[in-house]
Design an enzyme around this catalytic site. Structure first.
Site: not given
Ligand code: AMP
Length: 282
Positions: A37, A151
């Site tokens: 994030h 994702d």
């Molecule tokens: P989430 O809080 O899981 O909905 O993720 C929010 C954003 O962070 C989304 O665009 C995810 O694809 C991105 N994200 C989650 N994990 C990672 C990671 N390991 N590396 C880069 N971006 C990430």
């Protein structure tokens, strides 16, 4: 840093920024920040005058029986981390504020992408993602929106949402941030006990294996998948799917060439994990 919970206040504030000629970078999240994030926030910080981050565990993207209630939440920690990344605005609405009674703005995700891979396993998931993002895109009116390659299917779904609704914004996809041993960071990794955490490495290891097999010249996707499956079968991890697919439509390819996504999903100690490798210009 301003913390806003009210949709109208957010819209007014972002409207003011735009009217003042400031560029807005937006990072939508469900909170429980990890370095993945933060990498999106850092990139947004580099490229925009204003950085807005949403923290909202969106009930619409969880099906009954999924982990909505248990989903990790750490607002105090997230606030500190966002402050360190010089975020200007955190938007953290309550579900009742974001989706008021009688809410009627549900969006259907692109049907081609909604019925395969993650969409096949989680049939209402991408509709929920599109609904929350369409509303957020209207409230924030960002110039750029930052999403993670972690994702990747979601990124494609959102790309089609942006095209379909003609949202005036640029999507920026950011690389997967991993732990030192290769495990892709995910808010759900906190569910893994140490034994499962060790086993979970099979996802990134098989993806690395696939990349090296392809770099050595293998172009038959069936052979790539078969090598990956072999490695999985030794791990004791419950594989859900492996795909070698076109990076634009996620349809399985007959030959590995051009831009290709290799994606895996598996259950480790009861926790569902996904990971992928994007190979460009093979
Ligand atoms: P989430 O809080 O899981 O909905 O993720 C929010 C954003 O962070 C989304 O665009 C995810 O694809 C991105 N994200 C989650 N994990 C990672 C990671 N390991 N590396 C880069 N971006 C990430």
């Amino acid at each position: 840093m301003r913390v806003i919970t009210d949709c109208d206040k957010l819209r007014r504030l972002c409207g003011k920024y735009r009217a003042a000629g400031k560029s807005i970078g937006f990072v939508p999240t469900m909170g429980a920040f990890h370095a993945g994030h933060l990498s999106l926030m850092r990139r947004a910080r580099q490229e925009n005058d204003i950085v807005a981050v949403s923290i909202f565990v969106n009930p619409l993207q969880f099906a009954a029986g999924e982990d909505l209630a248990a989903y990790p939440r750490d607002f105090a920690g997230d606030k500190k981390s966002a402050g360190r990344e010089q975020v200007d605005v955190i938007f953290a609405p309550l579900a009742g504020e974001f989706y008021p009674a009688g809410f009627s703005g549900k969006v259907l995700a692109d049907s081609g992408l909604n019925s395969i891979l993650e969409g096949a396993r989680r049939p209402t998931h991408f509709d929920g993602v599109c609904t929350v993002l369409a509303r957020l895109f209207n409230l924030v009116a960002a110039h750029r929106v930052y999403l993670g390659q972690k994702d990747y299917q979601q990124f494609l779904v959102v790309k089609r949402l942006v095209e379909g609704f003609a949202f005036d914004l640029e999507l920026v996809i950011c690389p997967i941030v991993r732990d030192r041993d290769g495990l892709a960071l995910s808010s759900r990794n906190v569910y893994l006990d140490s034994r499962s955490r060790g086993k979970a490495l099979v996802l990134s290891e098989t993806l690395k294996l696939a990349r090296s097999v392809i770099e050595l010249g293998e172009r038959d996707p069936a052979k790539v998948v078969s090598e990956m499956r072999q490695r999985f079968s030794l791990s004791g991890v419950e594989l859900d799917y492996i795909t070698v697919a076109g990076a634009e439509d996620l349809q399985p390819v007959k030959r590995v060439s051009g831009d290709v996504l290799i994606a895996v999903a598996a259950k480790v100690g009861g926790v569902r994990l996904i990971d992928n490798e994007l190979l460009l210009g093979v």
